[in-house]
Scaffold this active site. Sequence first.
Site, short mmCIF file in Angstrom:
data_model
loop_
_atom_site.label_atom_id
_atom_site.label_comp_id
_atom_site.label_asym_id
_atom_site.label_seq_id
_atom_site.Cartn_x
_atom_site.Cartn_y
_atom_site.Cartn_z
N HIS A 155 18.69 28.58 29.43
CA HIS A 155 17.55 29.24 30.06
C HIS A 155 17.00 28.33 31.15
O HIS A 155 16.13 28.69 31.92
CB HIS A 155 16.46 29.59 29.03
CG HIS A 155 15.39 30.48 29.58
ND1 HIS A 155 14.17 30.00 29.99
CD2 HIS A 155 15.38 31.81 29.82
CE1 HIS A 155 13.43 31.00 30.44
NE2 HIS A 155 14.14 32.11 30.36
N LYS B 248 6.38 27.72 35.09
CA LYS B 248 6.17 27.15 33.74
C LYS B 248 5.72 25.71 33.91
O LYS B 248 6.49 24.85 34.33
CB LYS B 248 7.44 27.26 32.93
CG LYS B 248 7.79 28.74 32.68
CD LYS B 248 9.20 28.96 32.24
CE LYS B 248 9.36 30.39 31.81
NZ LYS B 248 9.29 31.35 32.96
N LYS C 257 17.20 26.29 34.71
CA LYS C 257 17.74 26.63 36.03
C LYS C 257 17.84 25.32 36.80
O LYS C 257 16.82 24.62 36.94
CB LYS C 257 16.83 27.58 36.79
CG LYS C 257 16.70 28.96 36.16
CD LYS C 257 15.53 29.04 35.19
CE LYS C 257 15.36 30.48 34.73
NZ LYS C 257 14.93 30.57 33.32
N HIS D 40 6.51 33.50 37.12
CA HIS D 40 7.59 32.81 36.39
C HIS D 40 7.25 31.35 36.13
O HIS D 40 7.80 30.75 35.20
CB HIS D 40 8.85 32.81 37.24
CG HIS D 40 9.82 33.87 36.87
ND1 HIS D 40 11.06 33.95 37.47
CD2 HIS D 40 9.77 34.88 35.99
CE1 HIS D 40 11.72 34.96 36.96
NE2 HIS D 40 10.96 35.53 36.06
#
Length: 462
Positions: free
Chosen positions: A348, A119, A350, A117
């Site tokens: 999107h 990024k 978090k 996940h």
Amino acid sequence: TSEKMSPYENYIEAAPLNFFLTKVFGIPNHYNSSLAVGIKDILSASMGNLISSAQFNYMFDIPWLVQQYPEQFRSKPLLIIHGSQRADKTTLHENAHRYPNITLCQAKLDIMYGTHHSKMMFLLYDNGMRVVIHTANIIHNDWYQKTQGVWISPLFPKLASDQDLSQGDSVTQFRKDLLEYLGAYGTNKHLQEWQETIRQHDMSSAKVFIIGSVPGRHTGASKMKWGHLKLRKVLQEHGPDGSTVKDWPVIGQFSSVGSLGSGPENWLSSEWLESLSTVQANGIVKLSKPKLNLIFPCVENVRRSLEGYPAGASLPYSIKNARKQQYFNTFLHQWRAFSRGRSRASPHIKTYTRISPDAQYLAWFIVTSANLSKAAWGAYEKNNSQLFIRSYEIGVLFVPSKVEENLKLFNVQGVDSSKDSMLFPLPWDVPLTSYTQTDRPWLWDIAYTDKPDSQGNMWCPS
Ligand SMILES: CC(C)c1cccc2c(O)c(C(=O)O)cnc12
């Protein structure tokens, strides 16, 4: 497109926290001018004369990615770190094949249901390097009409060759933790070259802590290195004073939800909330557990969004999980970001934070790839002797005292002249907005045919 490129100095150095939201297409320009960046801004020549880069992510549209670099940088070496396996991996290689400057690196994912996940971008220039940690996939849709978070490091200068390489770390041990995170990928020649490059740069100006997750069953000294136990350790040492934040709520905001267990005491309100409500360990008695507020879009938030129901394709909360955890709904609040012009830009991003009851102050703030799941944050096993994490995640934690020496709290709205304060640009509105009686959390795998979305369409997943 000839979208205006804000000159580098206009928005990078001016933002003391280096925390940005992505530009959103279709909202008044005012909300895209300050504290907002697009991927072309991040990769632009005004940030530095690129020599090579690395892109860590989950989803990649490689031809689209190449087009986001300025023309003169499109043939520079580019390392892509992904977690794709089997057919997805084959597709990635097919799409990368025609670019001789692109190398692919597959992160090992030996644990079931784990995903890559994280990024992150490494940008090496002729005068230093930058690290970018963010929440957007490398696909057009993630940078178009969603709310995403981006932390862009200061320019880290190269250490003089004679300078002792042990120099150049920060008060938050940013470089050490980044190297430790990269070490968890195992031996990959290209990643090891980037580790050496990072070792050669002075990252003493990094004011954030790294909160990373790597797949594994972490025990002993490694147990507190990752996931929610890393956060717990950092807050024990550098967190708020217990008396200051007594009864301050914790807020979690995310774009997906895992299987959290049949009740809050399984994980959410026990080990996970205990980590997020950790205060500086100075021996005082255990504080009462704070209130937990969660922000996740309701169906109406998605229906009214700029994208309409299709925004929900990036909000993968399944009916299968939702059915098993109705208690989760009692924590929920709507996605609202009027203050940033982004109430209709589906989240999107978090983010996690601890906020004063009057929503004036923050004790700390995290922006991360990690959704609300055990896979991302980890779950205790074997009588709390190990932390089981399935996925790679990475985020940054802002702690006031590390951003500025005597700063105890971040300000949220207005400026509190009574204290030397620093305004923190919250991505969403406070006070939080509860769900109405009829609101339901967005679930991506059921149909919505009562009311058309902002584009006039219904949602009928197959
Ligand atoms: C359930 C999976 C396949 C999924 C669906 C939709 C969006 C996703 C997403 O945005 C990420 C990510 O951003 O890492 C990761 N998985 C995502």
